[in-house]
Design a protein around this motif. Structure first.
Motif, mmCIF file in Angstrom:
data_model
loop_
_atom_site.group_PDB
_atom_site.id
_atom_site.type_symbol
_atom_site.label_atom_id
_atom_site.label_comp_id
_atom_site.label_asym_id
_atom_site.label_seq_id
_atom_site.Cartn_x
_atom_site.Cartn_y
_atom_site.Cartn_z
ATOM 1 N N GLY A 342 33.989 52.744 72.730
ATOM 2 C CA GLY A 342 32.622 53.171 72.979
ATOM 3 C C GLY A 342 32.420 54.654 72.716
ATOM 4 N N LEU A 343 33.376 55.470 73.164
ATOM 5 C CA LEU A 343 33.278 56.914 72.932
ATOM 6 C C LEU A 343 33.389 57.235 71.447
ATOM 7 N N ARG A 346 30.207 56.336 69.691
ATOM 8 C CA ARG A 346 29.136 57.258 70.078
ATOM 9 C C ARG A 346 29.112 58.480 69.169
ATOM 10 N N GLY A 347 30.288 58.898 68.701
ATOM 11 C CA GLY A 347 30.350 60.064 67.809
ATOM 12 C C GLY A 347 30.630 59.706 66.364
#
Length: 376
Positions: A342-343, A346-347
């Motif tokens: 997820g992280l 996100r980027g």
């Protein structure tokens, strides 16, 4: 992002159907009884996974941080101009362009995608005790998606991953051969000729002390060590690539793996040559991230070591005897991987990654390269 999420869900569900099969017999002579149903399922599922991963990678256009740069380098290599990329990359571009009769960069990216996915998949199938979890970590920890961005390096990483079995089996000619071939596309791969050889040695306490002293010396002799790196990689001189840095996330990940290793060390790791190799790779990666923060693009060295996690962690989890503790550990690992995924996503559109938005040559056109825009 819909493409990536859908792809991840489909291939992970498909991977759940894959099981390692072994023919057991009370007799020393094994009799061939034909292909089992499970083996056929494994082949079909692996083929589906490979085709899906390859298709998304091969159909992309201007996806990845270096896509346009690579197109430019291919053009310059074909034009016999100077390019900073390795001879294998340049030669491949010239051969493909010559055979196609035009600058077919799409085919070159497809070749890189095919080889990278093949070496990763083959490495997991041959070496992992639990393919499904290894493959889940491969997807959720971003190895596949990062290969869309950093093409040459991830081909080299996949070949290093594939070569691990030769190190463990002490098949040094094949190990050296595949590393030398891979270094033709990214010369950083040569570092594993040292790292993997060191990791396969049976360490004693004095070697750990020596590693700690060497790490501490980095605080005093960092300038000297940096000059050695610049001498080995002169293209880094006076560039942003010479800036150091480390990854807190990778340090925490390595420490978590170390904690799991120490918990099972006497029962599982100590007497296994394979697991000791994975353990030393993890220890070396911790030392690298903690003491080597001054090194340029430290992750390019660290990933050659931490890529063993996708083999080591599933093997350790499989070895936990207590059923309840094993299930809790598995859930914790899966949740950590999902959080990381997820992280990462996100980027995923940020500079340095830029795998979003996903575009395909079926519906989009490539922006003008530097040669087409002009150098003024």
């Amino acid at each position: 992002m819909t493409v990536y999420l859908s792809l991840t869900v489909v291939v992970l569900l498909t991977a759940l159907l894959i099981r390692k099969t072994e023919l057991k017999s009370e007799h020393s002579a094994l009799i061939y009884r034909g292909m089992s149903r499970q083996k056929m399922v494994n082949i079909i599922c692996c083929l589906i996974i490979f085709v899906l991963l390859f298709s998304v990678s091969a159909l992309r256009l201007n996806v990845g941080n270096d896509y346009l740069n690579y197109v430019e380098f291919m053009h310059l290599a074909y034009s016999r101009a100077y390019v900073p990329t390795e001879i294998g990359f340049n030669t491949l571009a010239c051969i493909v362009y010559y055979l196609c009769g035009f600058e077919n960069y799409l085919l070159i990216f497809a070749i890189f995608a095919f080889a990278t996915i093949f070496f990763f998949m083959k490495g997991m199938l041959d070496q992992s005790r639990w393919f499904t979890l290894s493959f889940a970590m491969f997807m959720l920890l971003g190895y596949y998606f990062q290969s869309l961005s950093t093409v040459r390096y991830y081909l080299a990483l996949s070949m290093a991953f594939f070569s691990i079995k030769y190190v463990i089996n002490k098949d040094w000619p094949r190990f050296v051969l595949i590393i030398l071939i891979g270094s033709l596309f990214h010369k950083s791969l040569l570092v594993v000729l040292l790292l993997y050889v060191i990791a396969q040695i049976k360490w004693n306490r004095f070697m750990y002390v020596a590693l700690f002293i060497l790490g501490c010396s980095c605080f005093v002799l960092s300038d000297f060590y940096l000059k050695i790196v610049v001498w080995l990689y002169p293209s880094y001189k006076d560039t942003v690539y010479l800036e150091g840095g480390t990854s807190i996330v990778n340090i925490l990940r390595c420490l978590a793996v170390l904690g799991l290793t120490l918990w099972l060390y006497r029962d599982v790791v100590m007497e296994s040559r394979t697991y000791r190799f994975y353990h030393i790779c993890n220890v070396l990666s911790i030392a690298l991230y903690v003491f080597g923060s001054f090194l340029p693009i430290i992750s390019r060295i660290g990933y050659y070591l931490t890529v063993t996690h996708i083999l080591f962690v599933p093997a350790l989890l499989k070895s936990i005897k207590d059923d309840r503790k094993r299930k809790i550990a598995i859930v914790c690992v899966i949740m950590a991987c999902i959080l990381y995924f997820g992280l990462y996503m996100r980027g995923a559109s940020a500079d340095g990654v830029r795998i979003l938005p996903y575009q395909t040559f079926l519906f989009h056109d490539l922006p003008l390269t530097l040669s087409e825009r002009g150098y003024y």
